[in-house]
Design a protein around this motif. Structure first.
Motif, PDB file in Angstrom:
ATOM      1  N   PRO A   7       0.706  -1.147   0.082  1.00  0.00           N
ATOM      2  CA  PRO A   7      -0.006   0.124   0.110  1.00  0.00           C
ATOM      3  C   PRO A   7       0.931   1.268  -0.146  1.00  0.00           C
ATOM      4  O   PRO A   7       2.112   1.288   0.826  1.00  0.00           O
ATOM      5  N   ASP A   9       0.482   5.184   1.170  1.00  0.00           N
ATOM      6  CA  ASP A   9      -0.311   6.377   1.514  1.00  0.00           C
ATOM      7  C   ASP A   9       0.276   7.780   0.922  1.00  0.00           C
ATOM      8  O   ASP A   9       1.134   8.329   1.145  1.00  0.00           O
ATOM      9  N   ASN A  72      -5.186   3.524   5.209  1.00  0.00           N
ATOM     10  CA  ASN A  72      -5.568   3.038   4.042  1.00  0.00           C
ATOM     11  C   ASN A  72      -7.031   2.848   3.706  1.00  0.00           C
ATOM     12  O   ASN A  72      -7.869   3.460   4.034  1.00  0.00           O
ATOM     13  N   GLN A 313      -3.116  -1.060  -8.502  1.00  0.00           N
ATOM     14  CA  GLN A 313      -3.275  -0.655  -7.394  1.00  0.00           C
ATOM     15  C   GLN A 313      -2.500   0.725  -6.935  1.00  0.00           C
ATOM     16  O   GLN A 313      -2.028   0.917  -5.834  1.00  0.00           O
TER      17      GLN A 313
END
Length: 438
Positions: A7, A9, A72, A313
């Motif tokens: 992920p 941020d 997230n 993503q």
């Protein structure tokens, strides 16, 4: 096994931007040995870690979060805890499935009700239900009327709201009709995640800013971050769409990106002109063409619109200004008396779906259990999925585990690039076919 994608941020989340600063838990440092390791501190990971710790107070649970809690996907959604299935069928089998799903969702909502009250979590938790709205007569006929009919078959309370009553409730004449259902909750999702994390039992060690760099399965699991490692005999995977990176559910998940904007608070004069006293939340008859909206306790209006296929993503941050301008245009069309109100925050969040809308739940290996793929209903599905994954892993006897398993498992996707072409074609078709609901 090296973890290739993590992920990211971008520090744009409007829900957390309006909160007071919070000191995150320290990142993992050194080498730890634990009884359990949980990957991902979204709703599923927080629920799983809590339940493990409650049922085994002598056990040490390590919860690893790649970034900061609430930053997230779990903290970037629209802030609905939904108790009803999005699509209800009319056959006896489908109705029975809907009852099972509602039992799971209400189990999660009751759990969150209790935690918010017990730990005094300041997240604007509001039992205001939601409006399912249609812009056009066609939307009423094709979506709302069957939805109301099926709620009747389920024995669920609801209310038709139209005309002046709907305009008074929402402060907008953009909508033709709505079905209001009372069972859902509204909240600031980032604040809820923070509160759940900060109230975990003492035998949970939360490590934020601890992205997993490598993963070694086996009789003893080893998870490595840039700052240290955790060894544990058992693990719960709760990293949602990123669980693919660990080898679980390969080629099973669709990754989408959605965009949201939050206004500044309305002034006293603007609130008087707007004329709406209660917070509200609405979902559109069609998720592709319509928009999701909220009016919050602190007098802001949320716009969430724009759902796109995003297998990487990763989102081009350079497009944020364009998205904010589009959200402002949509806002002005629905609230023409609030022309001076601008979008204070605009952000994006990733959504994980399966082809058949089934969750990734259950035992993934001899000593690994999973609660991933919440199919865009993360607050409730993540909460009951994580809780029940922990209970399953501990051998607890809970009939809701069977109900969870009855939801099925993610089915394989077609290979790329055929998948990409098919998804993008379907999205374009849905937008065109449902343009009457824009």
């Amino acid at each position: 096994m090296k973890i290739a994608r993590l992920p990211r941020d971008d520090r744009s989340n409007g829900w957390s931007a309006i909160l007071d600063a919070r000191r995150p838990a320290p990142p993992l440092a050194g080498d730890l040995t634990a009884d359990w390791v949980v990957i991902g501190a979204g709703y599923a990971g927080l629920a799983a870690a809590r339940r493990l710790a409650e049922l085994r107070p002598e056990a040490h649970v390590v919860l690893l979060e790649a970034g900061e809690v609430g930053e997230n996907a779990s903290g970037r959604n629209s802030g609905f805890a939904i108790d009803l299935p999005h699509n209800v069928g009319s056959s006896l089998e489908e109705l029975e499935g809907s009852h099972r799903y509602m039992g799971l969702a209400r189990f999660a909502i009751a759990q969150l009700d209790r935690l918010v009250e017990t730990h005094d979590i300041a997240c604007d938790w509001s039992p205001d239900g939601k409006y399912h709205t249609a812009v056009s007569d066609r939307g009423v006929e094709e979506v709302l009327t069957p939805f109301a009919r099926e709620l009747e078959a389920l024995g669920e309370p609801f209310e038709w709201v139209r005309g002046a009553a709907l305009q008074a409730a929402l402060g907008s004449n953009h909508f033709t009709a709505a079905v209001h259902t009372p069972g859902g909750r509204l909240m600031n999702p980032a604040a809820l995640c923070r509160g759940l994390a900060d109230s975990l039992p003492e035998n949970v060690t939360l490590c934020e800013n601890s992205p997993v760099a490598a993963f070694e399965p086996g009789s003893t699991i080893r998870v490595e971050t840039t700052g240290g490692s955790v060894r544990a005999p058992r693990m719960i995977m709760a990293a949602n769409g990123f669980s693919e990176q660990f080898g679980y559910y390969p080629k099973r998940f669709l990754h989408l990106v959605a965009h949201a904007s939050l206004t500044r608070p309305l002034t006293a004069g603007e609130r008087a002109a707007y004329g709406v006293a209660r917070p509200w939340g609405l979902t559109p008859a069609n998720a592709f063409a319509g928009i999701t909206m909220r009016y919050t306790n602190d007098h802001r209006i949320l716009i969430r619109q724009g759902l796109a296929y995003c297998p990487s993503q990763r989102f081009d941050e350079g497009a944020r200004q364009r998205i904010a301008q589009e959200h402002k245009r949509l806002f002005d069309a629905r609230f023409p008396g609030l022309d001076e109100v601008g979008m204070a925050h605009t952000w994006s969040g990733f959504v994980c779906l399966s082809r058949n809308a089934a969750p990734g739940f259950g035992q993934l290996a001899e000593n690994v259990w999973g609660a991933v793929c919440q199919n865009a209903v993360g607050v409730t599905k993540g909460t009951f999925g994580g809780t029940l994954a922990a209970e399953m892993a501990l051998g607890e006897d809970n009939p809701l585990i069977a109900d969870m398993q009855s939801l099925g498992a993610p089915t394989p996707l077609p290979p790329r690039p055929f998948l990409d072409l098919g998804v993008r074609t379907r999205f374009a078709w849905e937008l065109w076919r449902n343009r009457h609901e824009a």
